[in-house]
Design an enzyme around this catalytic site. Structure first.
Site, PDB file in Angstrom:
ATOM      1  N   ARG A   1       0.829  -1.251  -0.082  1.00 33.20           N
ATOM      2  CA  ARG A   1       0.316  -0.350   0.019  1.00 33.20           C
ATOM      3  C   ARG A   1       0.980   1.281   0.013  1.00 33.20           C
ATOM      4  NH1 ARG A   1      -3.718  -3.485   0.182  1.00 33.20           N
ATOM      5  NH2 ARG A   1      -2.478  -4.101  -1.467  1.00 33.20           N
TER       6      ARG A   1
ATOM      7  N   GLU B   1      -4.916   4.369   5.712  1.00 37.62           N
ATOM      8  CA  GLU B   1      -4.588   4.017   4.469  1.00 37.62           C
ATOM      9  C   GLU B   1      -4.926   5.035   3.424  1.00 37.62           C
ATOM     10  OE1 GLU B   1      -5.534  -0.175   2.901  1.00 37.62           O
ATOM     11  OE2 GLU B   1      -6.210   0.889   0.949  1.00 37.62           O
TER      12      GLU B   1
ATOM     13  N   SER C   1     -10.694   0.275   2.854  1.00 41.17           N
ATOM     14  CA  SER C   1     -10.125   0.182   4.174  1.00 41.17           C
ATOM     15  C   SER C   1      -9.588   1.240   4.810  1.00 41.17           C
ATOM     16  CB  SER C   1      -9.010  -1.140   4.070  1.00 41.17           C
ATOM     17  OG  SER C   1      -9.643  -2.257   3.528  1.00 41.17           O
TER      18      SER C   1
HETATM   19  C1  LIG Z   1     -15.297   0.994  -1.807  1.00 34.99           C
HETATM   20  C2  LIG Z   1     -13.844   1.138  -1.853  1.00 34.99           C
HETATM   21  C3  LIG Z   1     -13.244   0.040  -1.826  1.00 34.99           C
HETATM   22  C4  LIG Z   1     -11.731  -0.042  -1.968  1.00 34.99           C
HETATM   23  N1  LIG Z   1     -10.895  -1.062  -2.309  1.00 34.99           N
HETATM   24  C5  LIG Z   1      -9.538  -1.177  -2.267  1.00 34.99           C
HETATM   25  C6  LIG Z   1      -8.790  -2.232  -2.388  1.00 34.99           C
HETATM   26  O1  LIG Z   1      -9.363  -3.302  -2.367  1.00 34.99           O
HETATM   27  N2  LIG Z   1      -7.514  -2.094  -2.640  1.00 34.99           N
HETATM   28  C7  LIG Z   1      -6.999  -1.042  -2.585  1.00 34.99           C
HETATM   29  O2  LIG Z   1      -5.461  -1.094  -2.787  1.00 34.99           O
HETATM   30  N3  LIG Z   1      -7.581   0.178  -2.398  1.00 34.99           N
HETATM   31  C8  LIG Z   1      -8.977   0.351  -2.330  1.00 34.99           C
HETATM   32  N4  LIG Z   1      -9.604   1.345  -2.158  1.00 34.99           N
HETATM   33  C9  LIG Z   1      -8.937   2.685  -2.211  1.00 34.99           C
HETATM   34  C10 LIG Z   1      -8.967   3.335  -3.717  1.00 34.99           C
HETATM   35  O3  LIG Z   1     -10.101   2.760  -4.514  1.00 34.99           O
HETATM   36  C11 LIG Z   1      -7.581   3.181  -4.633  1.00 34.99           C
HETATM   37  O4  LIG Z   1      -6.647   3.582  -3.725  1.00 34.99           O
HETATM   38  C12 LIG Z   1      -7.566   3.881  -5.959  1.00 34.99           C
HETATM   39  O5  LIG Z   1      -6.647   3.521  -6.296  1.00 34.99           O
HETATM   40  C13 LIG Z   1      -7.729   5.490  -5.683  1.00 34.99           C
HETATM   41  O6  LIG Z   1      -8.021   5.965  -6.973  1.00 34.99           O
HETATM   42  P1  LIG Z   1      -8.639   7.269  -7.132  1.00 34.99           P
HETATM   43  O7  LIG Z   1      -8.576   7.684  -8.544  1.00 34.99           O
HETATM   44  O8  LIG Z   1      -9.914   7.456  -6.633  1.00 34.99           O
HETATM   45  O9  LIG Z   1      -7.667   8.352  -6.292  1.00 34.99           O
HETATM   46  P2  LIG Z   1      -7.776   9.671  -5.566  1.00 34.99           P
HETATM   47  O10 LIG Z   1      -8.717   9.131  -4.207  1.00 34.99           O
HETATM   48  O11 LIG Z   1      -8.531  10.601  -6.382  1.00 34.99           O
HETATM   49  O12 LIG Z   1      -6.585  10.088  -5.099  1.00 34.99           O
HETATM   50  C14 LIG Z   1      -5.796   9.198  -4.110  1.00 34.99           C
HETATM   51  C15 LIG Z   1      -4.415   9.747  -4.059  1.00 34.99           C
HETATM   52  O13 LIG Z   1      -3.636   9.616  -5.165  1.00 34.99           O
HETATM   53  C16 LIG Z   1      -3.286  10.647  -5.760  1.00 34.99           C
HETATM   54  N5  LIG Z   1      -3.443  10.816  -7.235  1.00 34.99           N
HETATM   55  C17 LIG Z   1      -4.433  10.275  -7.631  1.00 34.99           C
HETATM   56  N6  LIG Z   1      -4.212  10.367  -9.310  1.00 34.99           N
HETATM   57  C18 LIG Z   1      -2.843  10.596  -9.227  1.00 34.99           C
HETATM   58  C19 LIG Z   1      -1.788  10.851 -10.448  1.00 34.99           C
HETATM   59  N7  LIG Z   1      -2.598  10.424 -11.546  1.00 34.99           N
HETATM   60  N8  LIG Z   1      -0.710  11.015 -10.183  1.00 34.99           N
HETATM   61  C20 LIG Z   1      -0.413  11.423  -8.965  1.00 34.99           C
HETATM   62  N9  LIG Z   1      -1.044  11.243  -7.712  1.00 34.99           N
HETATM   63  C21 LIG Z   1      -2.361  10.741  -7.951  1.00 34.99           C
HETATM   64  C22 LIG Z   1      -4.093  11.808  -5.014  1.00 34.99           C
HETATM   65  O14 LIG Z   1      -3.341  13.093  -5.000  1.00 34.99           O
HETATM   66  C23 LIG Z   1      -4.386  11.167  -3.702  1.00 34.99           C
HETATM   67  O15 LIG Z   1      -3.072  11.353  -2.757  1.00 34.99           O
HETATM   68  C24 LIG Z   1     -11.101   1.335  -2.263  1.00 34.99           C
HETATM   69  C25 LIG Z   1     -11.726   2.521  -1.864  1.00 34.99           C
HETATM   70  C26 LIG Z   1     -13.329   2.229  -1.760  1.00 34.99           C
HETATM   71  C27 LIG Z   1     -13.966   3.629  -1.860  1.00 34.99           C
END
Ligand SMILES: Cc1cc2nc3c(=O)[nH]c(=O)nc-3n(C[C@H](O)[C@H](O)[C@H](O)COP(=O)(O)OP(=O)(O)OC[C@H]3O[C@@H](n4cnc5c(N)ncnc54)[C@H](O)[C@@H]3O)c2cc1C
Length: 346
Positions: free
Chosen positions: A158, A337, A236
């Site tokens: 992570r 996380e 999580s």
């Molecule tokens: C219901 C649910 C279930 C989930 N299950 C999992 C799971 O099983 N495993 C897991 O690992 N995660 C899980 N997650 C967490 C999440 O979905 C992941 O971390 C996902 O990759 C985040 O993507 P996002 O586009 O929404 O990022 P955002 O929430 O928009 O951003 C997250 C972080 O990444 C940065 N960021 C985003 N895009 C970029 C980019 N292109 N360049 C640089 N920085 C960037 C942002 O600044 C921020 O710090 C879950 C979340 C939810 C709501």
């Protein structure tokens, strides 16, 4: 007109207004937006791993909406170069439908492709780092666009160099190397292997793996579903603690009648244990909290959910209460996380 808030762009539906919000729908617009923005800058894509303060963000939020997938074959593998703003799960669905193995256990994770390397998303025994063959990034330290080898990303559980140095890197595109195969790779996650009726270490047809993962995730509120209030979360909330042998032995000593804490050996000799196990045995049950505000999910102890009227202050307060309970009962430090913006931890 009401001021837009970041709550509209996060899966927790929390977060106050930004000073400025820019949408970037092409790679060049994204690079230009980030280069021109004054600090502080927040990159936001799917908003599924962000906890943003009720006061909002006192800088520029760059909202990534870039699209595009290029496919080529190389050395028997299929390479997919994918723009950062592409949604993650449709990419997994496409790979599975095309008979491409490598990301099937990551079905149902919300968010974008560009965020997948940030915390090296993982689930059910797979981590995205295993299939990443390259990344195109903007390094805000020097303002240059660079191609990075995966080794330079410092992937860990992570985590990555991108998560460890917030604000420095923007991921523009990710290249995945997938294998043309009917079966998944070996399934090491016992719950998933059981659901598929295979022995741990065996593979299963890709589409069946995807369906089984989605089924398990739905049962835990871990697939975003407007009809499921338990999915209004950031996934999580705590990572699973990784302890050295001495700390794990102390934990076993303190667990006493609660039984043996789960023990997953890490390649570096340390031991990963289960945050959910620790939380449950510290007295926090599913649904604990405010039924109209912030509460633990009714399906999964590890997810903190917004039942509609919650605030970020309330969310962070509940997270601190849980972490303090686990610290007192077991002497183990829980770490969030998701990325906290405008909020301090602990
Ligand atoms: C219901 C649910 C279930 C989930 N299950 C999992 C799971 O099983 N495993 C897991 O690992 N995660 C899980 N997650 C967490 C999440 O979905 C992941 O971390 C996902 O990759 C985040 O993507 P996002 O586009 O929404 O990022 P955002 O929430 O928009 O951003 C997250 C972080 O990444 C940065 N960021 C985003 N895009 C970029 C980019 N292109 N360049 C640089 N920085 C960037 C942002 O600044 C921020 O710090 C879950 C979340 C939810 C709501």
């Amino acid at each position: 007109m009401a001021e837009p808030t970041l709550a509209e762009l996060t899966t927790l539906r929390l977060g106050g207004p930004p000073r400025r919000l820019l949408d970037a729908s092409t790679e060049s617009a994204l690079v230009a937006a980030v280069r021109e923005a004054d600090d502080p800058v927040l990159i936001l894509a799917g908003g599924s791993n962000l906890v943003i303060a009720d006061d909002g963000f006192p800088g520029t939020v760059v909202h990534i909406g870039t699209r595009g997938i290029e496919q080529r074959e190389e050395g028997g593998r299929v390479l997919l170069e994918v723009q950062a703003g592409e949604p993650w799960d449709p990419l997994v669905a496409r790979a599975v439908a095309d008979g491409l193995s490598g990301v099937e256990c990551l079905s149902g994770i919300p968010g974008s492709v560009g965020a997948s390397p940030i915390q090296n998303v993982g689930a059910y025994g797979q981590e995205v780092a295993a299939t990443i063959a390259g990344l195109r990034v903007l390094d805000r330290a020097g303002g240059q666009v660079q191609e990075l080898e995966p080794e330079a990303a410092g992937f860990a559980y992570r985590s990555s160099v991108f998560k460890r140095t917030p604000g420095r890197w923007v991921v523009l595109a990710v290249t995945f190397a997938l294998e043309r195969r009917e079966l998944s790779g070996p399934l090491h996650y016992a719950e998933l292997a059981r659901a598929l009726g295979v022995r741990p270490g065996e593979g299963a047809p890709l589409a069946e793996v995807r369906e089984a993962v989605l089924g398990l995730r739905r049962g835990k509120g871990m697939v975003i579903d407007p009809a499921d209030p338990d999915s209004v979360s950031a996934g999580s909330f705590f990572t699973n603690p990784i302890l050295d042998e001495a700390a794990f032995a102390r934990l076993e000593g303190r667990a006493g009648e609660d039984g043996r804490p789960p023990r997953f050996p890490e390649p570096d000799g340390r031991v990963k244990t289960s945050a959910a196990w620790l939380i449950e045995r510290s007295g926090f049950t599913r649904g604990y909290g405010n039924p109209e505000g912030i509460a633990i999910s009714s399906k999964h102890t590890l997810a903190l959910t917004n039942r509609g009227g919650g605030t970020t202050t309330e969310l962070v307060a509940l997270a601190r209460e849980i972490a303090a309970g686990v610290r007192e009962r077991f002497g183990v430090e829980l770490m969030p996380e998701p990325v906290l913006v405008g909020e301090r931890w602990p």
